[in-house]
Design an enzyme around this catalytic site. Structure first.
Site, PDB file in Angstrom:
ATOM      1  N   LYS A  66       0.548  -1.025   0.088  1.00 50.80           N
ATOM      2  CA  LYS A  66      -0.192  -0.165   0.333  1.00 50.80           C
ATOM      3  C   LYS A  66       0.918   1.258   0.208  1.00 50.80           C
ATOM      4  CE  LYS A  66      -4.414   2.118   2.187  1.00 50.80           C
ATOM      5  NZ  LYS A  66      -5.076   1.604   2.883  1.00 50.80           N
ATOM      6  N   LYS A  78       3.707  -4.174  10.955  1.00 52.89           N
ATOM      7  CA  LYS A  78       2.604  -4.325  11.753  1.00 52.89           C
ATOM      8  C   LYS A  78       2.936  -4.870  12.783  1.00 52.89           C
ATOM      9  CE  LYS A  78      -1.772  -3.959  10.825  1.00 52.89           C
ATOM     10  NZ  LYS A  78      -2.513  -3.271  10.723  1.00 52.89           N
ATOM     11  N   THR A 150      -9.182   9.996   3.655  1.00 57.64           N
ATOM     12  CA  THR A 150      -9.411   8.549   2.430  1.00 57.64           C
ATOM     13  C   THR A 150     -10.788   8.998   2.243  1.00 57.64           C
ATOM     14  OG1 THR A 150      -9.156   7.483   4.842  1.00 57.64           O
ATOM     15  CG2 THR A 150      -9.692   6.685   2.728  1.00 57.64           C
TER      16      THR A 150
END
Ligand code: NAD
Length: 378
Positions: A66, A78, A150
């Site tokens: 991403k 993560k 977003t």
């Protein structure tokens, strides 16, 4: 040799997997730094009781792709802190601070919010180790859900994609599934570009009005904590009827796997712009591709949040962040859709190829990509 850990390894990563265990605090956590060839990794801290190491690694890889697809100078990572996110605040703060402290030297991982963590958690981590994004406004954060980062990117992706689907965005009928942080702002920004919101859904219902819904009224309703079913105008349909609404542009902005092989046939739009993460199954995307419905994949269309977070980390203002989201998402959407058309492949495949190529090119510039910068240049 811990063979099970290396079963996760492939040509991109993960570069590091770190277990954190402090019995006195009851602290158990994992950090996966997947790939840092493009720069220090950014990825969410998830607090949950049931995330496996493999899942954490998959989520870290998703962030590598991403971030690369978004053109950011950041890799992917993560972290998972095991526990119930609804635990007492003092205990949660102690665990978050302890976890961050244990990872204070892992400069190639920048904490961000995810399920079970929020801007307050990021403020604790920033206070502890100086490295976090998604901060409260008072300490330099850009509240991305409040400002609609977003949704802003989703609207731009839709504008660039429209001609690829032989659509004019001005006057196009839009249906949005999920009228939350992503959906309501996407609706607002698309209306500014001349589109007409004909349907919106939340957990309470699908609201439908072919003549166009009053977006400001719906946002005020949701912001007051009520559901769309309480809106006095429009036809109220069942929650999932939004899938079959007659429209030109369909935007999923709710949950994963909402369109599958069994209901993809009901979708009537010519263009789908994915605001939610993995909202369609792979089979549904293939079916839609065969029907010539254009699908802009999630990690291209919904990258506005992570671009905003990266800009925040580099000290940018909200308006500079919005400009970066607009430029990046427009360029990436154009590139992905042009490649998909040229090669006759699914846009998701084109996006994956583009992101993987960028990561490999960045790896090619490095002696090795175990750290994001040479010693002494951090
Ligand atoms: P949110 O909780 O603010 O909003 C979700 C909305 O969807 C709510 O209005 C809820 O009522 C509705 N909803 C839930 N289940 C539904 C269903 N089955 N049918 C119809 N509506 C339903 O969440 P959000 O931040 O807007 O995120 C939405 C999706 O977008 C998630 O998949 C999230 O992972 C993804 N996403 C969010 C961001 C961001 O910046 N917030 C960035 C990238 C991806």
């Amino acid at each position: 040799m811990p063979a099970d850990v290396f079963q996760l390894a492939d040509e991109l990563g993960p570069a590091k997997v770190i277990h954190v265990h402090e019995p006195r605090l009851g602290l158990r956590g994992v950090l996966v730094v997947d790939n840092v060839a493009c720069g220090p990794s950014i990825g969410g801290l998830r607090m949950a009781s049931d995330v496996s190491l493999e899942e954490c690694a998959r989520l870290a890889r998703a962030m590598t792709l991403k971030n690369a697809a978004a053109g950011l100078a950041h890799g992917g990572g993560k972290s998972v802190l095991f526990g119930d996110p609804k635990m007492a605040r003092e205990q949660k703060e102690q665990l978050m601070r302890g976890f961050a402290h244990a990872l204070r030297n892992e400069a190639d991982y920048i904490f961000g919010p995810d399920m079970g963590s929020d801007e307050t958690c990021m403020a604790w981590i920033k206070d502890e180790i100086g490295r976090a994004v998604g901060l409260p406004r008072e300490i330099g954060g850009i509240p991305l859900d409040e400002v609609g980062a977003t949704g802003w990117g989703v609207a731009h992706a839709a504008e660039v994609a429209a001609p690829f689907a032989k659509l004019e965005l001005r006057g196009a009928r839009v249906a949005i599934q999920g009228f939350g942080a992503v959906g309501k702002h996407a609706a607002r920004f698309l209306a500014d570009k001349g589109a007409l919101l004909v349907a919106a859904s939340d957990t309470s219902c699908t609201l439908h009005d072919p003549a166009g819904l009053d977006i400001a009224a719906l946002i005020a309703l949701k912001d007051s904590g009520r559901g769309l079913a309480e809106h006095p105008r429009g036809r109220k349909l069942a929650r999932d009827d939004v899938v079959g609404i007659e429209c030109d542009v369909w935007i999923p902005a709710a949950r994963p796997d909402v369109v599958r092989e069994d209901n993809a046939g009901a979708l009537k739009a010519r263009l789908v712009v994915q605001g939610a993460n993995i909202p369609f199954t792979a089979g549904a995307e293939r079916m839609l591709h065969e029907r010539r419905v254009l699908v802009v994949p999630d990690f291209i269309a919904n990258a506005g949040g992570v671009i905003c977070a990266a800009m925040e980390y580099h000290g940018a203002s909200q308006s500079t962040a919005f400009q970066a989201i607009e430029e990046n998402i427009r360029e990436n959407t154009r590139e992905v859709l042009a490649r998909a058309r040229r090669e006759g492949i699914l846009p998701r495949q084109a996006a994956l190829e583009l992101a993987t190529e960028r990561v490999k090119r960045a790896m090619g510039y490095r002696r090795h990509s175990l750290t994001s910068s040479a010693p002494g240049h951090i």
